[in-house]
Design a protein around this motif. Structure first.
Motif, PDB file in Angstrom:
ATOM      1  N   GLU A 152     -48.230 -97.708 -23.446  1.00  0.00           N
ATOM      2  CA  GLU A 152     -47.065 -97.559 -24.315  1.00  0.00           C
ATOM      3  C   GLU A 152     -47.018 -98.673 -25.356  1.00  0.00           C
ATOM      4  OE1 GLU A 152     -45.016 -95.122 -24.533  1.00  0.00           O
ATOM      5  OE2 GLU A 152     -45.967 -94.020 -22.906  1.00  0.00           O
ATOM      6  N   LEU A 156     -46.955 -98.077 -29.358  1.00  0.00           N
ATOM      7  CA  LEU A 156     -45.949 -98.663 -30.240  1.00  0.00           C
ATOM      8  C   LEU A 156     -46.609 -99.428 -31.378  1.00  0.00           C
ATOM      9  CD1 LEU A 156     -43.023 -99.318 -30.925  1.00  0.00           C
ATOM     10  CD2 LEU A 156     -43.153-101.251 -29.336  1.00  0.00           C
ATOM     11  N   ALA A 159     -47.963 -96.939 -33.840  1.00  0.00           N
ATOM     12  CA  ALA A 159     -46.887 -96.321 -34.613  1.00  0.00           C
ATOM     13  C   ALA A 159     -46.361 -97.270 -35.681  1.00  0.00           C
ATOM     14  CB  ALA A 159     -45.759 -95.875 -33.682  1.00  0.00           C
ATOM     15  N   SER A 163     -46.598 -96.738 -39.722  1.00  0.00           N
ATOM     16  CA  SER A 163     -45.328 -96.629 -40.455  1.00  0.00           C
ATOM     17  C   SER A 163     -45.110 -97.788 -41.409  1.00  0.00           C
ATOM     18  CB  SER A 163     -44.158 -96.566 -39.462  1.00  0.00           C
ATOM     19  OG  SER A 163     -44.332 -95.551 -38.505  1.00  0.00           O
ATOM     20  N   THR A 243     -35.662 -96.990 -37.034  1.00  0.00           N
ATOM     21  CA  THR A 243     -35.831 -96.377 -35.717  1.00  0.00           C
ATOM     22  C   THR A 243     -36.343 -94.951 -35.845  1.00  0.00           C
ATOM     23  OG1 THR A 243     -33.999 -97.729 -34.895  1.00  0.00           O
ATOM     24  CG2 THR A 243     -34.664 -95.846 -33.557  1.00  0.00           C
ATOM     25  N   GLY A 244     -35.781 -94.199 -36.788  1.00  0.00           N
ATOM     26  CA  GLY A 244     -36.238 -92.824 -36.987  1.00  0.00           C
ATOM     27  C   GLY A 244     -37.669 -92.754 -37.473  1.00  0.00           C
ATOM     28  N   VAL A 246     -40.179 -94.971 -36.945  1.00  0.00           N
ATOM     29  CA  VAL A 246     -41.116 -95.315 -35.873  1.00  0.00           C
ATOM     30  C   VAL A 246     -41.115 -94.248 -34.789  1.00  0.00           C
ATOM     31  CG1 VAL A 246     -41.672 -97.037 -34.118  1.00  0.00           C
ATOM     32  CG2 VAL A 246     -40.869 -97.767 -36.368  1.00  0.00           C
ATOM     33  N   THR A 247     -39.931 -93.715 -34.454  1.00  0.00           N
ATOM     34  CA  THR A 247     -39.854 -92.685 -33.419  1.00  0.00           C
ATOM     35  C   THR A 247     -40.609 -91.434 -33.834  1.00  0.00           C
ATOM     36  OG1 THR A 247     -37.695 -93.522 -32.725  1.00  0.00           O
ATOM     37  CG2 THR A 247     -38.290 -91.300 -32.026  1.00  0.00           C
ATOM     38  N   ALA A 248     -40.471 -91.027 -35.089  1.00  0.00           N
ATOM     39  CA  ALA A 248     -41.194 -89.845 -35.570  1.00  0.00           C
ATOM     40  C   ALA A 248     -42.700 -90.074 -35.513  1.00  0.00           C
ATOM     41  CB  ALA A 248     -40.757 -89.512 -36.996  1.00  0.00           C
ATOM     42  N   MET A 250     -44.294 -92.132 -33.457  1.00  0.00           N
ATOM     43  CA  MET A 250     -44.713 -92.145 -32.051  1.00  0.00           C
ATOM     44  C   MET A 250     -44.779 -90.730 -31.494  1.00  0.00           C
ATOM     45  SD  MET A 250     -42.733 -95.468 -30.481  1.00  0.00           S
ATOM     46  CE  MET A 250     -43.565 -95.256 -28.906  1.00  0.00           C
ATOM     47  N   THR A 251     -43.825 -89.887 -31.880  1.00  0.00           N
ATOM     48  CA  THR A 251     -43.844 -88.501 -31.424  1.00  0.00           C
ATOM     49  C   THR A 251     -45.063 -87.770 -31.953  1.00  0.00           C
ATOM     50  OG1 THR A 251     -41.417 -88.479 -31.354  1.00  0.00           O
ATOM     51  CG2 THR A 251     -42.548 -86.352 -31.376  1.00  0.00           C
ATOM     52  N   ARG A 254     -48.084 -88.920 -30.031  1.00  0.00           N
ATOM     53  CA  ARG A 254     -48.089 -88.381 -28.669  1.00  0.00           C
ATOM     54  C   ARG A 254     -48.543 -86.926 -28.682  1.00  0.00           C
ATOM     55  NH1 ARG A 254     -43.317 -89.438 -27.624  1.00  0.00           N
ATOM     56  NH2 ARG A 254     -43.645 -91.445 -26.594  1.00  0.00           N
TER      57      ARG A 254
END
Length: 303
Positions: A152, A156, A159, A163, A243-244, A246-248, A250-251, A254
């Motif tokens: 993980e 991260l 990602a 980004s 946050t959005g 980095v989260t996008a 990472m998704t 994945r």
């Protein structure tokens, strides 16, 4: 593998060189081995020793403790330093390639973690830097085989790297807003209300938009308070953007590792034989335009 790369437990014998036999081979299996009972016990004891040494440094910084017991605190710190020094020397002695270990990530951390105490003999106060020993607790990921956390962590990092351009653009926009709104507040409030310069007003804008709010500088006019309220609300929305991003990312990564996200199958286009209308639902029996009976849906159509 580069010298500063962190070898996995399976790579250690090949990267550092396991001795053929004798006391060096036994010491190597204890110090670097995690699949043996002795090696596991050694690493667990090492982790507890690191935590205790950090606790000693933290307690020594408290005046009511360090000032009352300076002698015992200094003795404990030197005892831990000598212990970790012997451990570092033992690691160098039991490998075939000591330079490879000394220039590796863990080797560098092991060395730096003992240097502050020795430097304190020359530069008073530098012993407080010994808290860098906390980095040695990264060994806990190998001890308890928490490879999931390492994976993980890698995801991260990937990602964030992917980004970086989006985040750079975002930070550029934020800096422009801080410059513009800080300048506006400098004009509105002026030096008489504490906004003595544009850089100081930009500092206030940064504190306000990040919703920290130190309170050392505050607007006094009605218009200034209105601008401040707008900036506070704007800050809430701004904080959610990185946050959005980095989260996008990472998704997406994945999904790439899983072979791509499952895509919905395209819905077949059913057409009416009477009027030619298209776009009917799979469960529809009659045309939505003329009411004529529709042909049966294809077997693989979603229902």
């Amino acid at each position: 593998m580069s010298p500063l790369a962190t070898p996995t437990p399976q790579e250690l014998p090949d990267v550092l060189g396991r001795p053929a036999g004798g006391w060096r081979r036994t010491m190597f299996d204890v110090i670097f081995g995690i699949d043996t009972p002795a090696g596991r016990r050694f690493d667990i004891i090492l982790v507890f020793a690191i935590l205790l040494s950090i606790l000693v440094v933290v307690l020594d910084s408290v005046p009511s403790i360090g000032g009352r017991y300076p002698g015992p605190m200094a003795a404990l710190e030197w005892a831990f330093t000598l212990l970790f020094t012997l451990e570092y020397v033992a690691r160098l002695a039991c490998v075939e390639r000591p330079l490879r270990y000394a220039t590796s990530f863990y080797g560098a951390i092991d060395l730096v973690s003992v240097l502050p105490t020795y430097f304190s003999l020359l530069v008073p106060g530098s012993e407080l830097l010994i808290d860098i020993r906390i980095l040695r607790l990264l060994r806990v990921f190998r001890i308890f085989k928490l490879t999931l956390y390492i994976e993980e962590y890698t995801r991260l990092g990937e990602a964030l790297a992917a980004s970086r351009r989006k985040i750079l653009v975002f930070l550029s926009v934020v800096l422009m807003l801080i410059l513009i709104l800080g300048t506006v507040m400098y004009v509105v409030e002026g030096p008489e209300n504490g906004f003595t310069s544009i850089p100081l007003a930009m500092y206030w804008a940064t504190v306000t938009m990040t919703t920290v709010g130190y309170g050392d500088i505050a607007p006094q006019t009605t218009l200034g308070r209105g601008i401040a309220s707008f900036m506070m609300l704007l800050g809430w929305g701004i904080l959610a953007v990185p946050t959005g991003i980095v989260t996008a990312e990472m998704t997406a990564r994945r999904n790439d590792r899983r072979g791509g996200a499952e895509r919905p199958r395209p819905r077949p286009r059913r057409s009416c034989g009477a009027c030619g209308s298209v776009g009917h639902e799979a469960t529809a029996r009659f045309c939505k335009d003329c009411g004529a009976p529709l042909p049966p849906a294809a077997p693989d159509a979603p229902r």
